[in-house]
Design an enzyme around this catalytic site. Structure first.
Site, PDB file in Angstrom:
ATOM      1  N   GLU A  64      15.036  -9.654 -10.330  1.00 39.82           N
ATOM      2  CA  GLU A  64      14.029  -9.578 -11.393  1.00 39.82           C
ATOM      3  C   GLU A  64      14.032  -8.238 -12.115  1.00 39.82           C
ATOM      4  OE1 GLU A  64      13.521 -10.848  -8.416  1.00 39.82           O
ATOM      5  OE2 GLU A  64      13.049 -12.938  -8.863  1.00 39.82           O
ATOM      6  N   HIS A  85       2.942 -16.853  -2.856  1.00 45.79           N
ATOM      7  CA  HIS A  85       3.421 -17.626  -4.001  1.00 45.79           C
ATOM      8  C   HIS A  85       2.276 -18.295  -4.758  1.00 45.79           C
ATOM      9  CE1 HIS A  85       7.161 -16.967  -1.924  1.00 45.79           C
ATOM     10  NE2 HIS A  85       7.842 -17.518  -2.902  1.00 45.79           N
TER      11      HIS A  85
END
Length: 342
Positions: A73, A142
């Site tokens: 990322e 998450h």
């Protein structure tokens, strides 16, 4: 940077579609309209994205415009920052907002600050799309809403549409913006449907919406909680209360004026958010009400938020931790009773 290849088409009327379809169609139309727009992200090409927002776009536009990236990322976000500085308009998809934490340095220390650090000589017209939110049994790491980190940071714009029409209008505005924009999508919204304008008119970033007018109490939310506030308003209406719903749509800049004007009209408010109560977006909204409408308040501002725990995996515990429509209705009724109107 070359000029856009085509103008935005004008079309009247609306079409019913899902939030997911509105995002897909907007991205496709922007790729068609402007050759400087490109998409980047993990598995957005051959796999068509974890949530199929980019379905079919690799086949139509090729790997130069729709780029699969490694699971890195910070690396691909940094590459997008550089591409934006050189005149392209990248739209990055980060698979989940939780993974955006790995790119914090690129987002907060670079994308947000480059314009100021270089005295306005370099712009970063970058969009970072990323889903988040709980309710999907994805467990603590998450299921987060860490938009606060980004809304806290000057130099970034942060939007959180609650419906398909706003998803289209705000994505158009984000791609056209010369500043970096965090575009937040809630997982629970992808399959929701609504009327979407056929024309390509952007929605101004920083402008909240009165999604339901009312006179008795103001309910304020964004993303999923704006929809929950609308449902709560329907239940309150059945009990004889006329609630106004403010959908923030943009978290930075925050439309304090619309919030304050609504509370000055109703004299009480409940702020709803899908995140932890303390230090959050709701606290900022409540402070804005105190600053701008304190003399109009007939009762303290109440806040409805998630329990202050890492979100559990177990469905029953996850449901218990997340804010619910019932919680909004109860908070509104308690507030109205405190004013003598309930």
């Amino acid at each position: 940077m070359s000029a856009p290849t085509t103008a935005r088409p004008a079309a009247a009327g609306t079409t019913t579609m899902s939030y997911r379809q509105a995002l897909h169609d907007t991205l496709r139309n922007e790729l068609l309209r402007d050759e400087n727009v490109l998409l980047m992200g993990e598995e957005i090409g051959r796999f068509e994205g974890s949530y199929k927002i980019t379905a079919g776009l690799l086949d139509e536009f090729g790997p130069k415009r729709v780029k699969d990236t490694p699971i890195a990322e910070e690396g691909f976000t940094g590459a997008a920052v550089g591409a934006a500085m050189l005149g392209l308009r990248p739209v990055v998809e980060v698979m989940t907002i939780n993974f955006s934490l790995l790119a914090l340095d690129q987002i907060i220390n670079h994308a947000a600050k480059i314009y100021g650090m270089f005295g306005g000589q370099a712009k970063v017209p970058l969009v970072i799309r990323t889903p988040g939110g709980g309710g999907q049994q994805l467990a603590a790491t998450h299921s987060q809403n860490v938009e606060l980190f980004y809304a806290f940071t000057p130099g970034l714009k942060v939007v959180a549409p609650s419906n398909p029409a706003d998803a289209k209008g705000l994505l158009l505005a984000a791609i056209a913006d010369d500043d970096p924009v965090l575009f937040l999508e809630n997982l629970a919204l992808y399959n929701t449907k609504g009327e979407v304008p056929n024309d390509d008119t952007p929605i101004e970033i920083g402008r909240a919406a009165i999604s339901r007018p009312g006179t008795d109490i103001t309910l304020i939310g964004y993303s999923r909680t704006a929809r929950m506030a609308l449902e709560a308003a329907d239940r309150l209406a059945a009990k004889g209360f006329d609630a106004e719903v403010v959908d923030l749509r943009s978290l930075r800049p925050l439309d304090r004026r619309t919030v304050v004007e609504s509370v000055r009209k109703t004299s009480c408010a409940v702020v709803v958010e899908d995140d932890w109560l303390t230090y959050g977006i709701g606290a900022e909204v409540a402070a804005s009400i105190s600053d701008g409408a304190f003399d109009w308040l007939d009762a303290p501002v109440r806040r409805v938020a998630m329990a202050e725990v890492p979100l559990p995996y177990a469905k029953s515990l996850e449901t218990a931790a997340l804010p619910a429509v019932d919680d909004i209705v109860v908070a509104a009724e308690q507030t109205l009773r405190a004013t003598g109107r309930g």
